[in-house]
Design an enzyme around this catalytic site. Structure first.
Site, PDB file in Angstrom:
ATOM      1  N   GLY A   1       0.799  -1.253   0.066  1.00  0.00           N
ATOM      2  CA  GLY A   1       0.013   0.194   0.133  1.00  0.00           C
ATOM      3  C   GLY A   1       1.011   1.250  -0.179  1.00  0.00           C
TER       4      GLY A   1
ATOM      5  N   GLN B   1       3.117  10.159   1.180  1.00  0.00           N
ATOM      6  CA  GLN B   1       4.180   9.311   1.331  1.00  0.00           C
ATOM      7  C   GLN B   1       5.298   9.869   0.077  1.00  0.00           C
ATOM      8  OE1 GLN B   1       2.384   5.340   1.980  1.00  0.00           O
ATOM      9  NE2 GLN B   1       4.265   5.235   3.259  1.00  0.00           N
TER      10      GLN B   1
ATOM     11  N   CYS C   1       5.971  -0.290   7.081  1.00  0.00           N
ATOM     12  CA  CYS C   1       5.450   0.982   6.232  1.00  0.00           C
ATOM     13  C   CYS C   1       6.779   1.358   5.599  1.00  0.00           C
ATOM     14  CB  CYS C   1       4.827   1.911   7.285  1.00  0.00           C
ATOM     15  SG  CYS C   1       4.646   3.617   6.328  1.00  0.00           S
ATOM     16  N   LEU C   2       6.708   1.706   4.300  1.00  0.00           N
ATOM     17  CA  LEU C   2       7.692   2.079   3.627  1.00  0.00           C
ATOM     18  C   LEU C   2       8.285   3.304   4.002  1.00  0.00           C
ATOM     19  CD1 LEU C   2       6.346   1.289  -0.106  1.00  0.00           C
ATOM     20  CD2 LEU C   2       8.135   0.082   1.458  1.00  0.00           C
TER      21      LEU C   2
ATOM     22  N   HIS D   1      -4.554   1.708   7.444  1.00  0.00           N
ATOM     23  CA  HIS D   1      -3.217   2.258   7.500  1.00  0.00           C
ATOM     24  C   HIS D   1      -3.077   3.425   6.581  1.00  0.00           C
ATOM     25  CE1 HIS D   1       1.214   1.256   7.825  1.00  0.00           C
ATOM     26  NE2 HIS D   1       1.169   2.169   6.886  1.00  0.00           N
ATOM     27  N   GLU D   2      -3.409   3.077   5.191  1.00  0.00           N
ATOM     28  CA  GLU D   2      -3.190   4.190   4.329  1.00  0.00           C
ATOM     29  C   GLU D   2      -4.025   5.423   4.443  1.00  0.00           C
ATOM     30  OE1 GLU D   2      -0.663   3.568   2.734  1.00  0.00           O
ATOM     31  OE2 GLU D   2      -0.304   1.608   2.971  1.00  0.00           O
TER      32      GLU D   2
ATOM     33  N   HIS E   1      -2.379   7.617   6.783  1.00  0.00           N
ATOM     34  CA  HIS E   1      -1.519   8.459   6.344  1.00  0.00           C
ATOM     35  C   HIS E   1      -2.089   9.857   5.612  1.00  0.00           C
ATOM     36  CE1 HIS E   1       2.524   6.565   6.121  1.00  0.00           C
ATOM     37  NE2 HIS E   1       1.686   5.195   5.635  1.00  0.00           N
TER      38      HIS E   1
END
Ligand code: ZN
Length: 164
Positions: A46, A51, A92-93, A134-135, A138
């Site tokens: 994701g 991000q 997470c990236l 989660h997204e 962000h």
């Protein structure tokens, strides 16, 4: 193929709230494509626009095992959450080297637009539901590190600085 730079904690740009997308134009479609390229390239499941330093409410997701089922959500909103909770270990990236056990509603109903501007409603549970939540976090400037205890958080930042 375009691989975008993924911002990392503690970059303050990750903490801003993202803007509603008013019209889904060529730029938005290109951004979604670049975000998918970046997500697949980095091995994530994701990615949210903030991000990649774009403060717009756009997320891309693919939780399939073969990474061949992209889901693109414009202006996603959680309309309903179950009382039942679930817990998944999330990475997470933007937060390298951290896995955090997150406690979230087990089922959600979301509304969003697809890239053609069509309104959709989606029920999601399990891992897909966790990734969508989660997204969306962000888009509101929330990150996995928020769920850590103060002690674990300072250990994470100290450890991560020294590894860089
Ligand atoms: Zn993330």
């Amino acid at each position: 193929m375009t691989i975008l730079t993924v911002l990392q904690e503690p970059d303050p740009r990750l903490r801003k709230s993202s803007r509603h997308i008013d019209s889904i134009d060529h730029e938005i479609r290109r951004l979604a494509r670049d975000m998918l390229d970046t997500m697949y390239h980095r091995g994530g499941c994701g990615l949210a626009a903030p991000q990649v330093n774009t403060r717009l409410r756009l997320i891309v997701i693919d939780t399939s095992s073969r990474a061949d089922s992209p889901l693109i959500l414009v202006n996603p909103v959680i309309e309903n959450r179950s009382a039942r909770m679930m817990r998944f270990a999330e990475g997470c990236l933007s937060v390298p080297d951290l896995t955090a056990k997150m406690h979230r509603p087990a089922e959600i109903v979301i509304s969003a637009l697809d890239l053609a501007g069509r309104q959709m409603e989606l029920e999601a549970s399990g891992w897909l539901g966790a990734v969508i939540q989660h997204e969306i976090d962000h888009l509101n400037g929330r990150l996995l590190t928020d769920a850590l205890s103060p002690k674990d958080r300072s250990r994470y930042f100290k450890g991560h600085r020294s590894r860089r």
